[in-house]
Design a protein around this motif. Structure first.
Motif, short mmCIF file in Angstrom:
data_model
loop_
_atom_site.label_atom_id
_atom_site.label_comp_id
_atom_site.label_asym_id
_atom_site.label_seq_id
_atom_site.Cartn_x
_atom_site.Cartn_y
_atom_site.Cartn_z
N TRP A 1 19.12 -14.75 22.93
CA TRP A 1 20.44 -15.03 22.33
C TRP A 1 20.80 -14.01 21.26
O TRP A 1 21.95 -13.62 21.08
CB TRP A 1 20.49 -16.47 21.77
CG TRP A 1 19.50 -16.77 20.66
CD1 TRP A 1 18.29 -17.37 20.78
CD2 TRP A 1 19.65 -16.46 19.27
NE1 TRP A 1 17.67 -17.45 19.59
CE2 TRP A 1 18.48 -16.91 18.61
CE3 TRP A 1 20.65 -15.84 18.50
CZ2 TRP A 1 18.27 -16.76 17.25
CZ3 TRP A 1 20.45 -15.70 17.13
CH2 TRP A 1 19.27 -16.16 16.52
N ALA A 2 19.72 -13.51 20.58
CA ALA A 2 19.99 -12.51 19.53
C ALA A 2 20.47 -11.21 20.18
O ALA A 2 21.37 -10.54 19.68
CB ALA A 2 18.72 -12.27 18.71
N SER B 1 22.09 -10.97 23.06
CA SER B 1 23.48 -11.14 23.52
C SER B 1 24.44 -11.01 22.35
O SER B 1 25.51 -10.40 22.45
CB SER B 1 23.71 -12.52 24.15
OG SER B 1 22.65 -12.85 24.95
N LEU B 2 24.03 -11.62 21.21
CA LEU B 2 24.90 -11.56 20.03
C LEU B 2 25.12 -10.12 19.59
O LEU B 2 26.25 -9.69 19.31
CB LEU B 2 24.23 -12.36 18.91
CG LEU B 2 25.18 -12.95 17.88
CD1 LEU B 2 26.05 -14.02 18.55
CD2 LEU B 2 24.40 -13.55 16.71
N CYS C 1 27.33 -8.36 21.96
CA CYS C 1 28.72 -8.80 21.73
C CYS C 1 29.32 -8.07 20.52
O CYS C 1 30.44 -7.55 20.58
CB CYS C 1 28.69 -10.29 21.42
SG CYS C 1 29.60 -11.24 22.56
N ALA C 2 28.50 -8.04 19.43
CA ALA C 2 28.98 -7.41 18.20
C ALA C 2 29.29 -5.94 18.44
O ALA C 2 30.33 -5.43 18.01
CB ALA C 2 27.95 -7.58 17.09
#
Ligand code: HEM
Length: 488
Positions: free
Chosen positions: A12-13, A15-16, A19-20
């Motif tokens: 999840w980190a 993906s984050l 995304c950022a």
């Protein structure tokens, strides 16, 4: 092992972070460079939305750009297009200063990727600058100044009326395009494309195929796609079309005529590539624009039957049942004003080719504001926005030919020349404006003499002309049926 797993970032980190990074990258693409951020800017989201849904140029300008002039009294505004931020000029004084000083404001070298330039070529009057432009411009202007081919326009008018038969509901924008194509063909190249008489003219089909291919909206918004996802079929069509022009040129060398190409060929300094590129420019610049103007004129006279009657009375009193000539067309000031107003209200070229200065510049507007631009900023003169500025043109959405009259109808000098810009202004204004205006005046007077017309009840254009999508700054009515009735 356990501690290694513990140190690894969680999915999840990741993906984050991805995304950022994407958001930052997108924000960077759509944020103007720091040196331009002080300028007013059209918000990016409505702009992108407008591009993606294929909104036509003039509607986008009136909706998103004109308010900066009319409501915020700005002389320029930043607009994102073709993968970069461009300054649009909305003020007539800035437009005049920029157009007058062609040494400071040369035309920009167009991006390599856009297929339009593969078709138009790069060695021609429209793209050249400096000494090279002077040479092209001299040849082009002397060819255009040789004669005003009114008799040719009249002949083509009769050909058109033949095709219009007994009248009825006709696709007018298509007919005007065929008329102007044959006008450019005969007067410029001495070649009859036979576009008026032959609905299936192979030349027209090929040309339309090329332009539709070049004009794919996705490739216009992201020109670099041409490199990443090339389109060999479109390229092949363009090359075939360019070859057609090369053949026409060879033909002309063998058979000189009374046409502009023959006059141009008299210049010993031009190379074959330069001749061919100028032919393509004449062809593209010379027919869609005039066709659009003719469609708009007929449209506004259909919407304003009292003006149609007034123009017809004027034409009949000046030329009776005779053909138009240079002399009798001078006796038609109201018809001339209608043409000028049609060119204002639905200007065929919405904005000009970008210019940029190699030095930092200051632009002073008639609104009292001064705008500082860094070197190499792309600047576009937005003709449509200037034509809808309500402090220059009261009630700009109103078709009102009388706004051109001075004290008398004949004196059409009331409007400041830097406000009416369909042909641009300064040394690089359209060299064929006289040619185009006479072409329009000839066909308009012949139409008024022989036909009456209305819009069909179910016309999609009943409130305003609906222009077709065009990536090349053209605003031309599309799918415009008009009902023609032969006059007794
Ligand atoms: C109603 C019809 C027309 C309109 C509204 C029109 C408008 C314009 C405009 C606005 C420009 C300036 C473009 C720029 O600098 O970015 C231009 C340039 C030009 N036009 Fe026209 N035009 C028309 C008809 C024609 C015709 C019939 C021809 C040729 C037969 C033609 C040939 C050219 C050429 C060669 C240039 C380039 C001039 C230069 O850069 O020095 N135009 N036109």
């Amino acid at each position: 092992m356990e501690s290694l797993q513990h140190n690894l970032p969680r999915p999840w980190a990741l993906s984050l972070a991805a995304c950022a990074i994407s958001i930052i990258a997108i924000a960077r693409v759509f944020t103007p460079p720091a040196a331009l951020r002080h300028l007013p800017k059209v918000p990016i989201l409505p702009l992108l939305w407008s591009y993606f849904r294929g909104e036509v140029e003039d509607v986008r300008i009136k909706r998103l750009i004109v308010p900066f002039a009319n409501e915020r009294n700005e002389g320029v505004v930043l607009v994102y297009a073709f993968g970069r931020w461009i300054v649009h000029v909305l003020d007539h004084k800035i437009a005049r200063d920029l157009s007058a000083d062609i040494a400071t404001w040369p035309k920009e070298v167009p991006p390599d990727d856009m297929l339009l330039w593969r078709f138009v070529g790069r060695t021609n009057v429209i793209l050249a600058n400096g000494k090279s432009w002077q040479r092209h411009s001299r040849v082009v202007k002397s060819a255009l100044d040789r004669n005003v081919p009114i008799a040719d326009f009249v002949g083509l008018g009769y050909k058109l009326f033949n095709v219009m038969g007994e009248g009825g509901r006709l696709l007018w924008d298509d007919l005007t395009m065929r008329f102007t194509l044959d006008a450019v063909g005969t007067t410029t190249f001495g070649h009859d494309f036979n576009a008026i008489a032959d609905v299936n003219s192979p030349f027209v089909r090929k040309y339309n195929g090329v332009m539709d291919g070049i004009a794919s909206p996705l490739y216009i918004i992201f020109p670099k796609l041409e490199r990443w996802v090339p389109r060999p079929k479109v390229i092949a069509k363009i090359d075939e079309m360019v070859l057609l022009f090369t053949h026409l040129l060879e033909e002309k060398k063998q058979n000189a005529g009374n046409d502009m190409l023959t006059y141009m060929l008299e210049d010993p300094e031009m190379s074959d590539t330069e001749f061919r590129d100028n032919m393509v420019v004449f062809f593209i610049a010379g027919h869609d624009t005039t066709a659009g103007a003719m469609s708009s004129l007929v449209y506004y006279l259909a919407r304003n039957p009292d003006m149609q009657v007034r123009a017809r009375e004027e034409v009949l009193s000046a030329m009776g049942q005779k053909d138009p000539t240079l002399e009798n067309m001078r006796q038609m000031p109201f018809t001339q004003a209608c043409i000028r107003e049609a060119l204002r209200i639905n200007t065929p070229i919405t904005y000009m080719v970008p210019r940029s200065s190699p030095r930092p510049t200051l632009m002073s507007g008639s609104n009292g504001k001064t705008y500082a631009l860094p070197a190499n900023t792309s600047v576009i003169l937005n003709i449509c926005a200037i034509h809808y500025n309500d402090s220059y043109w009261p009630d700009p959405y109103q078709f009102n030919p009388e706004r051109f009259f001075g004290k008398t109808e004949k004196d059409q000098t009331r409007v400041d020349a830097s406000l009416w810009l369909p042909f641009a202004l300064g040394p690089r204004q359209c060299p064929a404006r006289n040619f185009a205006m006479y072409e329009l005046r000839t066909l308009a007077s012949m139409l008024l003499q022989r036909w009456e017309w209305t819009l069909p009840n179910d016309s999609p254009h009943s409130k305003a002309p609906q222009n077709g999508f065009s990536p090349f700054a053209l605003s031309l009515p599309k799918n415009m049926d008009v009902v023609f009735k032969k006059r007794e």
